[in-house]
Design an enzyme around this catalytic site. Sequence first.
Site, PDB file in Angstrom:
ATOM      1  N   GLY A 278      -8.963   5.566   1.041  1.00  0.00           N
ATOM      2  CA  GLY A 278      -9.821   6.355   2.097  1.00  0.00           C
ATOM      3  C   GLY A 278     -11.301   5.713   2.146  1.00  0.00           C
TER       4      GLY A 278
ATOM      5  CG  ASP B 194      -5.086   1.331   7.915  1.00  0.00           C
ATOM      6  OD1 ASP B 194      -4.050   2.063   7.851  1.00  0.00           O
ATOM      7  OD2 ASP B 194      -5.030   0.486   8.910  1.00  0.00           O
ATOM      8  CB  THR B 195      -9.838   4.506   9.648  1.00  0.00           C
ATOM      9  OG1 THR B 195      -8.561   5.484   8.738  1.00  0.00           O
ATOM     10  CG2 THR B 195     -10.278   5.316  10.615  1.00  0.00           C
TER      11      THR B 195
ATOM     12  CG  HIS C 171      -5.464   8.271   3.149  1.00  0.00           C
ATOM     13  ND1 HIS C 171      -4.529   8.897   2.324  1.00  0.00           N
ATOM     14  CD2 HIS C 171      -5.819   7.131   2.804  1.00  0.00           C
ATOM     15  CE1 HIS C 171      -4.282   7.902   1.334  1.00  0.00           C
ATOM     16  NE2 HIS C 171      -5.001   6.796   1.646  1.00  0.00           N
TER      17      HIS C 171
ATOM     18  CB  SER D 212     -12.330   3.749   7.077  1.00  0.00           C
ATOM     19  OG  SER D 212     -11.463   2.977   6.937  1.00  0.00           O
TER      20      SER D 212
ATOM     21  CG  ASN E   6      -6.821   0.751  -0.689  1.00  0.00           C
ATOM     22  OD1 ASN E   6      -7.074  -0.057  -1.267  1.00  0.00           O
ATOM     23  ND2 ASN E   6      -5.747   1.453  -0.799  1.00  0.00           N
TER      24      ASN E   6
ATOM     25  CG  ASP F 154      -1.785   1.042   1.221  1.00  0.00           C
ATOM     26  OD1 ASP F 154      -2.347   1.414   2.399  1.00  0.00           O
ATOM     27  OD2 ASP F 154      -2.290   1.513  -0.134  1.00  0.00           O
ATOM     28  CG  HIS F 155      -0.398   4.872   0.051  1.00  0.00           C
ATOM     29  ND1 HIS F 155      -0.580   6.043  -0.844  1.00  0.00           N
ATOM     30  CD2 HIS F 155      -1.381   4.660   0.747  1.00  0.00           C
ATOM     31  CE1 HIS F 155      -2.161   5.996  -0.914  1.00  0.00           C
ATOM     32  NE2 HIS F 155      -2.715   5.438   0.166  1.00  0.00           N
TER      33      HIS F 155
ATOM     34  CD  GLU G  92      -3.324   7.889  -5.258  1.00  0.00           C
ATOM     35  OE1 GLU G  92      -2.273   8.570  -4.526  1.00  0.00           O
ATOM     36  OE2 GLU G  92      -4.308   7.728  -4.402  1.00  0.00           O
TER      37      GLU G  92
HETATM   38  O1  LIG Z   1      -6.719   4.268   1.648  1.00  0.00           O
HETATM   39  C1  LIG Z   1      -6.382   3.782   2.652  1.00  0.00           C
HETATM   40  C2  LIG Z   1      -7.130   3.501   3.933  1.00  0.00           C
HETATM   41  O2  LIG Z   1      -8.164   4.568   4.037  1.00  0.00           O
HETATM   42  P1  LIG Z   1      -8.876   4.783   5.246  1.00  0.00           P
HETATM   43  O3  LIG Z   1      -8.333   5.711   6.332  1.00  0.00           O
HETATM   44  O4  LIG Z   1     -10.376   5.445   5.088  1.00  0.00           O
HETATM   45  O5  LIG Z   1      -9.211   3.363   6.104  1.00  0.00           O
HETATM   46  N1  LIG Z   1      -5.049   2.820   2.575  1.00  0.00           N
HETATM   47  O6  LIG Z   1      -4.354   3.044   1.487  1.00  0.00           O
HETATM   48 CA   LIG Z   2      -1.076   9.593  -3.536  1.00  0.00          CA
HETATM   49 NA    NA Z   3      -2.947   0.757  -2.189  1.00  0.00          NA
HETATM   50 ZN   LIG Z   4      -4.576   4.835   0.494  1.00  0.00          ZN
END
Ligand SMILES: O=C(COP(=O)(O)O)NO
Ligand SMILES: [Ca+2]
Ligand code: NA
Ligand SMILES: [Zn+2]
Length: 305
Positions: A209, A253-254, A178, A211, A251, A80-81, A132
Amino acid sequence: MLVTGNDILIPARAGKYAVGSFNTNNMEITQAIIHTAERLRSPVMVQMSEGAIKYGGQDLADIVIDLAQRASVPVALHLDHGSSYESALRAIKMGFTSVMIDASHHPFEENVHETRRVVEAAHAMGISVEAELGRLGGIEEHVVVDEKDAFLTDPEEAVQFVEQTGTDYLAIAIGTSHGAYKGKGRPFIDHARIKRISELLPIPLVAHGSSGVPAEIVQRFRDAGGEIGDAAGIADEDLQQAAQFGIAKVNVDTDLRLAMTTAVREVLQKTPKEFDPRKIFGPARDLMSQVIEHKLRVLGSVGKA
Ligand SMILES: O=C(COP(=O)(O)O)NO
Ligand SMILES: [Ca+2]
Ligand code: NA
Ligand SMILES: [Zn+2]
Protein backbone atom coordinates in the site's frame (compact mmCIF):
# COMPACT_ATOMS: atom_id res chain seq x y z
CA MET A 1 19.09 -10.39 -15.56
CA LEU A 2 16.32 -12.45 -13.92
CA VAL A 3 17.18 -13.03 -10.24
CA THR A 4 15.44 -14.04 -7.01
CA GLY A 5 13.88 -11.63 -4.53
CA ASN A 6 16.70 -12.29 -2.05
CA ASP A 7 19.31 -11.32 -4.66
CA ILE A 8 17.69 -7.88 -4.80
CA LEU A 9 16.34 -7.31 -1.28
CA ILE A 10 19.22 -8.47 0.92
CA PRO A 11 21.58 -5.85 -0.60
CA ALA A 12 18.77 -3.26 -0.37
CA ARG A 13 18.29 -3.79 3.36
CA ALA A 14 22.06 -3.73 3.91
CA GLY A 15 22.39 -0.59 1.81
CA LYS A 16 19.48 1.17 3.52
CA TYR A 17 17.58 1.79 0.29
CA ALA A 18 14.29 0.30 -0.86
CA VAL A 19 13.39 -1.40 -4.15
CA GLY A 20 10.10 -0.73 -5.91
CA SER A 21 7.92 -3.76 -6.56
CA PHE A 22 5.51 -2.66 -9.27
CA ASN A 23 2.37 -4.51 -10.35
CA THR A 24 2.01 -5.26 -14.04
CA ASN A 25 -0.98 -6.31 -16.17
CA ASN A 26 0.32 -5.83 -19.72
CA MET A 27 3.31 -5.20 -21.99
CA GLU A 28 3.43 -1.40 -21.67
CA ILE A 29 3.42 -1.46 -17.86
CA THR A 30 6.17 -4.09 -17.90
CA GLN A 31 8.25 -2.04 -20.34
CA ALA A 32 7.81 1.12 -18.29
CA ILE A 33 9.00 -0.69 -15.15
CA ILE A 34 12.01 -2.50 -16.58
CA HIS A 35 13.20 0.13 -19.08
CA THR A 36 13.04 2.87 -16.45
CA ALA A 37 14.98 0.72 -13.98
CA GLU A 38 17.62 0.06 -16.66
CA ARG A 39 17.88 3.75 -17.57
CA LEU A 40 18.42 4.62 -13.91
CA ARG A 41 20.67 1.63 -13.15
CA SER A 42 18.24 0.42 -10.51
CA PRO A 43 17.28 -3.08 -9.38
CA VAL A 44 13.51 -3.59 -9.57
CA MET A 45 10.80 -6.15 -8.86
CA VAL A 46 7.89 -6.77 -11.20
CA GLN A 47 4.91 -8.34 -9.49
CA MET A 48 1.74 -10.02 -10.70
CA SER A 49 -1.30 -10.53 -8.51
CA GLU A 50 -3.50 -13.60 -8.93
CA GLY A 51 -5.84 -11.30 -10.84
CA ALA A 52 -3.03 -10.39 -13.24
CA ILE A 53 -2.26 -14.09 -13.73
CA LYS A 54 -5.96 -14.67 -14.49
CA TYR A 55 -5.90 -11.73 -16.93
CA GLY A 56 -2.58 -12.34 -18.72
CA GLY A 57 -1.52 -15.86 -17.76
CA GLN A 58 1.75 -17.39 -18.96
CA ASP A 59 1.72 -14.92 -21.89
CA LEU A 60 2.15 -12.00 -19.52
CA ALA A 61 4.57 -13.88 -17.27
CA ASP A 62 6.68 -14.68 -20.33
CA ILE A 63 6.80 -11.02 -21.35
CA VAL A 64 8.13 -10.18 -17.90
CA ILE A 65 10.57 -13.10 -17.83
CA ASP A 66 11.94 -12.32 -21.30
CA LEU A 67 12.41 -8.60 -20.57
CA ALA A 68 13.96 -9.47 -17.20
CA GLN A 69 16.40 -11.97 -18.72
CA ARG A 70 17.52 -9.40 -21.30
CA ALA A 71 17.63 -6.54 -18.79
CA SER A 72 20.99 -5.02 -17.80
CA VAL A 73 19.85 -4.66 -14.17
CA PRO A 74 18.60 -7.28 -11.66
CA VAL A 75 14.86 -7.98 -12.03
CA ALA A 76 12.73 -10.45 -10.04
CA LEU A 77 9.25 -11.65 -10.98
CA HIS A 78 7.14 -11.78 -7.81
CA LEU A 79 3.73 -13.27 -7.02
CA ASP A 80 1.80 -10.57 -5.15
CA HIS A 81 -0.68 -11.69 -2.46
CA GLY A 82 -0.55 -15.39 -3.20
CA SER A 83 -3.60 -16.77 -1.42
CA SER A 84 -2.59 -20.42 -1.04
CA TYR A 85 0.18 -22.99 -1.21
CA GLU A 86 -1.21 -24.11 -4.60
CA SER A 87 -1.10 -20.55 -5.94
CA ALA A 88 2.51 -20.12 -4.87
CA LEU A 89 3.55 -23.44 -6.44
CA ARG A 90 1.72 -22.56 -9.68
CA ALA A 91 3.62 -19.27 -9.86
CA ILE A 92 6.94 -21.02 -9.35
CA LYS A 93 6.07 -23.42 -12.18
CA MET A 94 5.30 -20.36 -14.35
CA GLY A 95 8.83 -19.05 -13.78
CA PHE A 96 8.33 -16.63 -10.88
CA THR A 97 11.50 -16.07 -8.82
CA SER A 98 9.77 -14.75 -5.70
CA VAL A 99 6.39 -15.59 -4.20
CA MET A 100 4.22 -14.06 -1.47
CA ILE A 101 2.00 -16.30 0.61
CA ASP A 102 -0.49 -13.92 2.26
CA ALA A 103 -2.13 -15.79 5.12
CA SER A 104 -2.17 -12.78 7.45
CA HIS A 105 -5.95 -12.78 7.79
CA HIS A 106 -5.73 -16.22 9.45
CA PRO A 107 -4.89 -16.78 13.14
CA PHE A 108 -1.15 -16.79 13.90
CA GLU A 109 -0.72 -20.58 14.01
CA GLU A 110 -2.48 -21.08 10.68
CA ASN A 111 -0.46 -18.29 9.10
CA VAL A 112 2.70 -20.00 10.36
CA HIS A 113 1.60 -23.39 9.05
CA GLU A 114 0.64 -22.15 5.58
CA THR A 115 3.74 -19.98 5.28
CA ARG A 116 6.11 -22.73 6.36
CA ARG A 117 4.73 -25.10 3.72
CA VAL A 118 5.42 -22.54 1.00
CA VAL A 119 8.89 -21.73 2.37
CA GLU A 120 9.92 -25.38 2.35
CA ALA A 121 8.72 -25.97 -1.21
CA ALA A 122 10.04 -22.66 -2.58
CA HIS A 123 13.46 -22.99 -0.94
CA ALA A 124 13.79 -26.51 -2.36
CA MET A 125 13.55 -24.83 -5.78
CA GLY A 126 15.75 -21.82 -4.95
CA ILE A 127 12.86 -19.35 -4.86
CA SER A 128 12.48 -16.54 -2.27
CA VAL A 129 9.37 -16.10 -0.12
CA GLU A 130 7.46 -13.09 1.23
CA ALA A 131 4.98 -13.63 4.06
CA GLU A 132 2.77 -11.20 5.97
CA LEU A 133 1.96 -10.63 9.63
CA GLY A 134 -0.60 -8.02 10.65
CA ARG A 135 -3.35 -6.51 8.53
CA LEU A 136 -3.22 -3.42 6.38
CA GLY A 137 -5.67 -0.87 7.75
CA GLY A 138 -5.96 2.84 7.22
CA ILE A 139 -5.19 4.88 10.31
CA GLU A 140 -5.95 8.52 10.72
CA GLU A 141 -3.27 10.15 12.88
CA HIS A 142 -5.76 11.28 15.52
CA VAL A 143 -7.70 8.02 15.70
CA VAL A 144 -5.39 5.22 16.68
CA VAL A 145 -7.57 3.28 19.08
CA ASP A 146 -6.86 -0.16 20.54
CA GLU A 147 -8.74 -2.33 18.11
CA LYS A 148 -6.98 -0.54 15.24
CA ASP A 149 -3.62 -1.35 16.89
CA ALA A 150 -4.66 -4.99 16.69
CA PHE A 151 -4.16 -4.73 12.92
CA LEU A 152 -0.58 -3.47 13.16
CA THR A 153 2.31 -5.90 13.27
CA ASP A 154 3.51 -6.74 16.78
CA PRO A 155 7.36 -6.67 16.79
CA GLU A 156 7.80 -9.56 19.24
CA GLU A 157 5.24 -11.67 17.39
CA ALA A 158 7.10 -10.93 14.16
CA VAL A 159 10.27 -12.46 15.59
CA GLN A 160 8.37 -15.62 16.51
CA PHE A 161 6.74 -15.71 13.09
CA VAL A 162 10.02 -15.45 11.19
CA GLU A 163 11.71 -18.04 13.39
CA GLN A 164 8.84 -20.51 12.92
CA THR A 165 8.40 -20.02 9.17
CA GLY A 166 11.83 -19.20 7.70
CA THR A 167 10.31 -16.60 5.41
CA ASP A 168 12.93 -14.57 3.50
CA TYR A 169 11.16 -11.24 3.86
CA LEU A 170 8.19 -10.02 5.84
CA ALA A 171 5.32 -7.70 4.91
CA ILE A 172 4.34 -5.69 7.97
CA ALA A 173 1.27 -3.58 8.75
CA ILE A 174 2.50 -0.14 9.76
CA GLY A 175 -0.30 2.21 8.69
CA THR A 176 -0.45 1.81 4.93
CA SER A 177 -3.43 0.40 3.07
CA HIS A 178 -4.20 -0.60 -0.51
CA GLY A 179 -5.83 1.65 -3.08
CA ALA A 180 -6.28 5.35 -3.66
CA TYR A 181 -7.94 6.27 -0.35
CA LYS A 182 -5.35 5.62 2.37
CA GLY A 183 -7.04 7.65 5.04
CA LYS A 184 -8.24 11.23 5.44
CA GLY A 185 -5.27 13.24 4.18
CA ARG A 186 -1.73 12.02 4.92
CA PRO A 187 -1.83 8.50 6.39
CA PHE A 188 -0.06 7.99 9.72
CA ILE A 189 2.97 5.74 9.28
CA ASP A 190 4.11 4.12 12.53
CA HIS A 191 7.85 4.75 12.17
CA ALA A 192 8.55 3.71 15.77
CA ARG A 193 7.03 0.33 15.01
CA ILE A 194 9.11 -0.09 11.83
CA LYS A 195 12.26 0.84 13.75
CA ARG A 196 11.47 -1.64 16.55
CA ILE A 197 10.81 -4.47 14.10
CA SER A 198 13.98 -3.68 12.15
CA GLU A 199 16.03 -3.81 15.36
CA LEU A 200 14.70 -7.29 16.08
CA LEU A 201 14.71 -8.69 12.52
CA PRO A 202 17.64 -8.52 10.06
CA ILE A 203 15.59 -9.71 7.07
CA PRO A 204 14.19 -7.30 4.42
CA LEU A 205 10.84 -5.79 5.43
CA VAL A 206 8.04 -5.08 2.98
CA ALA A 207 5.64 -2.12 2.84
CA HIS A 208 2.40 -2.75 0.97
CA GLY A 209 0.00 0.00 0.00
CA SER A 210 2.83 2.42 -0.74
CA SER A 211 1.51 4.36 -3.73
CA GLY A 212 1.87 8.11 -3.30
CA VAL A 213 -1.33 8.92 -5.23
CA PRO A 214 0.22 12.19 -6.47
CA ALA A 215 -2.27 15.08 -6.37
CA GLU A 216 -1.13 16.33 -9.79
CA ILE A 217 -2.04 13.03 -11.47
CA VAL A 218 -5.32 12.81 -9.52
CA GLN A 219 -6.27 16.29 -10.80
CA ARG A 220 -5.34 15.41 -14.39
CA PHE A 221 -7.41 12.21 -14.03
CA ARG A 222 -10.43 14.31 -12.98
CA ASP A 223 -9.86 16.93 -15.68
CA ALA A 224 -9.78 14.17 -18.29
CA GLY A 225 -13.15 12.87 -17.17
CA GLY A 226 -12.14 10.45 -14.44
CA GLU A 227 -14.11 10.24 -11.21
CA ILE A 228 -12.17 9.92 -7.96
CA GLY A 229 -12.80 11.18 -4.41
CA ASP A 230 -10.36 12.81 -2.00
CA ALA A 231 -7.58 10.33 -2.74
CA ALA A 232 -4.41 10.28 -0.62
CA GLY A 233 -1.25 8.21 -0.60
CA ILE A 234 2.02 7.69 1.26
CA ALA A 235 4.27 10.75 1.45
CA ASP A 236 7.72 10.46 -0.16
CA GLU A 237 9.37 11.40 3.15
CA ASP A 238 7.63 8.52 4.92
CA LEU A 239 9.02 6.04 2.41
CA GLN A 240 12.50 7.56 2.67
CA GLN A 241 12.43 7.26 6.45
CA ALA A 242 11.08 3.69 6.29
CA ALA A 243 13.94 2.69 3.96
CA GLN A 244 16.39 3.80 6.65
CA PHE A 245 14.82 1.31 9.06
CA GLY A 246 14.64 -1.97 7.19
CA ILE A 247 11.88 -1.49 4.63
CA ALA A 248 13.54 -2.92 1.51
CA LYS A 249 10.56 -3.71 -0.76
CA VAL A 250 7.86 -1.14 -1.49
CA ASN A 251 4.72 -2.22 -3.35
CA VAL A 252 3.23 0.14 -5.93
CA ASP A 253 0.15 -0.59 -8.04
CA THR A 254 -2.33 2.28 -7.72
CA ASP A 255 0.12 4.92 -8.99
CA LEU A 256 0.65 2.98 -12.23
CA ARG A 257 -3.09 2.42 -12.67
CA LEU A 258 -3.74 6.14 -12.21
CA ALA A 259 -0.93 7.14 -14.57
CA MET A 260 -2.00 4.72 -17.30
CA THR A 261 -5.69 5.60 -17.19
CA THR A 262 -5.04 9.34 -16.89
CA ALA A 263 -2.90 9.34 -20.03
CA VAL A 264 -5.40 7.22 -21.96
CA ARG A 265 -8.28 9.51 -20.93
CA GLU A 266 -6.29 12.59 -21.95
CA VAL A 267 -5.53 11.23 -25.43
CA LEU A 268 -9.11 10.14 -26.04
CA GLN A 269 -10.44 13.50 -24.76
CA LYS A 270 -7.94 15.70 -26.64
CA THR A 271 -7.92 13.77 -29.93
CA PRO A 272 -11.34 12.16 -30.38
CA LYS A 273 -10.37 11.19 -33.93
CA GLU A 274 -7.43 9.08 -32.71
CA PHE A 275 -7.77 5.31 -32.93
CA ASP A 276 -4.17 4.13 -33.31
CA PRO A 277 -3.45 2.07 -30.15
CA ARG A 278 0.18 3.17 -30.20
CA LYS A 279 -0.91 6.80 -29.94
CA ILE A 280 -3.11 5.85 -26.97
CA PHE A 281 -0.91 3.42 -25.03
CA GLY A 282 2.39 5.10 -25.93
CA PRO A 283 1.66 8.22 -23.85
CA ALA A 284 0.40 5.93 -21.07
CA ARG A 285 3.74 4.14 -21.08
CA ASP A 286 5.53 7.47 -20.94
CA LEU A 287 3.52 8.81 -18.00
CA MET A 288 4.00 5.54 -16.10
CA SER A 289 7.74 5.80 -16.74
CA GLN A 290 7.74 9.28 -15.18
CA VAL A 291 5.90 8.00 -12.12
CA ILE A 292 8.27 5.04 -11.78
CA GLU A 293 11.34 7.28 -12.14
CA HIS A 294 10.10 9.49 -9.31
CA LYS A 295 9.51 6.46 -7.09
CA LEU A 296 12.95 4.95 -7.75
CA ARG A 297 14.55 8.26 -6.82
CA VAL A 298 12.49 8.50 -3.62
CA LEU A 299 13.42 4.94 -2.61
CA GLY A 300 17.14 5.52 -3.22
CA SER A 301 17.71 2.54 -5.54
CA VAL A 302 18.97 4.65 -8.48
CA GLY A 303 22.53 3.68 -9.40
CA LYS A 304 22.52 0.61 -7.14
CA ALA A 305 22.56 -1.91 -10.01
O1 LIG B 1 0.42 -3.23 -1.88
C1 LIG B 1 0.21 -3.22 -3.07
C2 LIG B 1 -0.09 -1.95 -3.86
O2 LIG B 1 -0.45 -0.89 -3.01
P1 LIG B 1 -1.03 0.48 -3.63
O3 LIG B 1 -2.51 0.28 -3.84
O4 LIG B 1 -0.74 1.54 -2.62
O5 LIG B 1 -0.32 0.73 -4.94
N1 LIG B 1 0.23 -4.35 -3.79
O6 LIG B 1 0.45 -5.55 -3.16
CA1 LIG C 1 -2.87 -9.90 4.11
NA1 NA D 1 3.78 -8.89 -2.39
ZN1 LIG E 1 -0.34 -5.42 -1.20
